[in-house]
Design a protein around this motif. Structure first.
Motif, short mmCIF file in Angstrom:
data_model
loop_
_atom_site.label_atom_id
_atom_site.label_comp_id
_atom_site.label_asym_id
_atom_site.label_seq_id
_atom_site.Cartn_x
_atom_site.Cartn_y
_atom_site.Cartn_z
N GLN A 341 -23.75 21.19 -1.61
CA GLN A 341 -24.22 22.48 -2.11
C GLN A 341 -25.69 22.36 -2.47
O GLN A 341 -26.05 21.60 -3.37
N VAL A 442 -23.78 18.58 -5.59
CA VAL A 442 -24.39 19.87 -5.89
C VAL A 442 -25.81 19.68 -6.38
O VAL A 442 -26.06 18.88 -7.29
N SER A 444 -27.94 22.07 -8.22
CA SER A 444 -27.83 23.41 -8.81
C SER A 444 -29.18 24.12 -8.78
O SER A 444 -30.23 23.51 -8.99
N GLU A 472 -22.92 30.69 -9.36
CA GLU A 472 -22.99 29.23 -9.39
C GLU A 472 -22.61 28.70 -10.76
O GLU A 472 -22.02 27.61 -10.88
N LEU A 476 -19.90 25.82 -11.32
CA LEU A 476 -20.12 24.58 -12.06
C LEU A 476 -19.08 24.39 -13.16
O LEU A 476 -18.70 23.26 -13.47
N ILE A 490 -23.58 16.26 -9.70
CA ILE A 490 -24.36 17.48 -9.91
C ILE A 490 -25.75 17.09 -10.40
O ILE A 490 -25.89 16.31 -11.35
#
Length: 565
Positions: A341, A442, A444, A472, A476, A490
């Motif tokens: 992501q 991810v 973010s 998002e 998360l 992440i």
């Protein structure tokens, strides 16, 4: 051969196969007494008698209408056993079999083996208090309650009678001197033990009690043998395997080698259409070791594996028997896979770079709103999966599990983002987050990079940024849930760009741990000059971008080389 072994057979179907087996016993010199279920028509019964007319040592006993789990089966065995002992005084062991049983070794080998155990009764006889394999919820209750209704024919009445007796606390008194035992109905008893059971002065008392016991054919002889046997070996000489529901496994032609390896004398339950089994075993071929002990344990692992596969299935394969039931699958997916992501937003041609360096299949956004972006943008992928969004979105979870099942042996990687369709309340993301095969990485806030490069009306961009940030944030929360079983990593966009080498190195080692060490370059990063000012403009317009981390107004460059071990 001296006729020291006799066989009683309970027959109710496939009478042609029963005739073949009876002929096999008789040709070897063993007397046979056949009980034919009274439900069998007169013409069919006559054809069986005509087929065996040439064998004077084959007899027929009084017929009863037999029904599963009822006294009628015991009555049938009593009638056949009585006729055997009356008509053949030289028989020393009586072997109980069904019409679906098939001898696996010559009768002479079984007779010789029994001759070496002249005083032993072979009958599975286990104290009901020690049994843990009974099915149907009844163990000691089968002896404590009355069972006037046939389970298969009057199930509703059967269940109501059990419930009523439980509420009333019914407890039947046992006849004096007996302790309930249960086991397989297919036994081999000595003449002395069988005669003592049939001629016991207390037989009317025992019969009156066992007539209302549940499944008495698995307890009558098993209990009374304990009163008279000089020596009991608590096992059946008939190979019979049962599944997790207590139902017998059926043997087919492809079980030939398995049955041969068992070394057992007789097996059940044989499919009537298994012509190859009947042709092979109903010959007088001697075994390699005529005195070999039967060893059903040799094939136990095959049945254990079959039962496990039936109950749990294979990882990632959804069978109709388990599909509707949540968490009954044996592993959510078939193979490990990786979800990225934000990576394709930060790096140019991230898909092509990862496919080249990791030797894996890399897709785009499989759950993009417009279509599934398969590797190479194929319209139809492995397993006949279409790229049409409408077909995919009918069941996104099945779409993913089918893709992973159809590509077993090849690592699958795909992109994900807050703009993708993950179902109501992120159902698909929950599925992946709780899947131990998933590796989810991810960055973010990376969704803001395409917005920055797209340009256009800043008010519209602000609204879209707020929407994606809200989505998002929810994603998360899912990935940080205590129920997560996937491997989750992440990074905020800011901390990832400070040193992209280390996370890419880690991800590469997990995806392709056996690749040879070499120097490569990380994929080229998209141009982020001015991105900090873009984020500040979003703040100025009332939207607070928090998922990117503390992104500087003018980010410094990063080292573009990475050493992969």
């Amino acid at each position: 051969m001296s006729a020291r072994l006799g066989c009683i057979m309970l027959v109710h179907t496939a009478l042609d196969r029963a005739a073949q087996v009876a002929r096999f016993w008789a040709e070897a010199g063993s007397p046979v007494v056949i009980h034919v279920d009274a439900r069998v028509g007169r013409a069919e019964n006559q054809r069986l008698a005509d087929a065996l007319r040439d064998f004077p040592q084959v007899r027929f006993s009084t017929r009863y209408r037999c029904e599963w789990g009822t006294w009628s089966l015991v009555a049938a065995m009593q009638a056949a056993s009585t006729e055997m002992l009356r008509a053949f005084p030289d028989v020393q062991h009586v072997f109980a079999a069904s019409g679906a049983c098939l001898p696996l070794r010559p009768v002479a080998e079984l007779a010789g083996w029994l001759a070496r155990h002249p005083d032993t009764d072979f009958i599975e006889s286990v104290n009901v208090a020690d049994v843990n394999w009974t099915k149907g919820g009844l163990s000691d209750e089968r002896f404590a309650f009355h069972f006037p209704f046939a389970y298969k024919r009057h199930k509703w009445l059967f269940d109501r009678a059990v419930d009523l007796q439980r509420r009333m606390g019914v407890r039947r008194d046992l006849p004096d001197g007996i302790e309930p035992h249960i086991g397989s109905q297919w036994w081999c008893l000595t003449r002395e033990t069988l005669g003592a059971i049939l001629n016991d002065p207390s037989r009317p008392v025992f019969e009156r009690y066992f007539r209302r016991v549940w499944i008495p054919d698995e307890s009558y002889f098993q209990t009374l043998a304990r009163l008279y046997a000089r020596k009991i070996e608590s096992r059946s000489l008939t190979l019979g395997k049962f599944d997790h529901q207590g139902r017998p496994h059926v043997f087919y032609d492809d079980h030939l080698q398995l049955l041969r390896r068992s070394g057992c004398f007789v097996a059940r339950k044989i499919w009537p259409g298994a012509g190859r089994l009947y042709e092979h075993f109903l010959t007088s071929q001697a075994s390699e070791d005529p005195e070999a002990e039967p060893q059903p344990s040799r094939i136990d692992r095959h049945f254990a594996r079959a039962t496990l596969q039936r109950v749990r299935g294979r990882p990632g394969l959804y069978m109709a028997s388990r599909f509707p039931a949540k968490d009954r699958e044996n592993g959510k997916t078939a193979e490990p896979y990786s979800v990225f992501q934000g990576f394709s937003e930060v790096f140019q041609d991230f898909e092509g770079w990862l496919a080249a360096v990791a030797k894996c299949r890399v897709h785009g956004h499989l759950f993009a709103p417009h279509k599934a972006e398969f590797s190479g943008r194929e319209k139809v992928f492995a397993g006949g999966l279409s790229d049409k969004a409408s077909l995919r979105d009918y069941n996104p979870r099945a779409f993913l599990t089918n893709l992973l099942w159809a590509t077993r042996g090849e690592r699958q990687c795909f992109q994900l983002g807050p703009a993708d369709n993950t179902g109501a309340k992120h159902e698909l993301l929950w599925f992946m987050a709780t899947d131990s095969n998933a590796q989810i990485s991810v960055i973010s806030g990376a969704w803001a990079v395409p917005l920055y490069h797209a340009g256009g009306d800043m008010a519209a961009i602000r609204r879209e940024a707020a929407r994606l940030q809200r989505i998002e944030t929810e994603m998360l929360e899912v990935l940080r849930s205590p129920w997560v079983r996937a491997r989750i990593r992440i990074w905020t966009l800011a901390e990832f760009l400070e040193n992209p080498t280390e996370p890419l190195h880690t991800l590469f080692d997990e995806i392709a741990p056996h690749q040879q060490a070499r120097m490569i370059r990380i994929p080229e990063r998209v141009d982020l000059s001015g991105f900090g000012a873009f984020l500040q403009e979003l703040r100025n317009r009332g939207m607070q971008p928090v998922l990117m981390g503390d992104f500087p107004m003018n980010p410094s460059g990063t080292d573009l080389s990475i050493k992969v071990k």
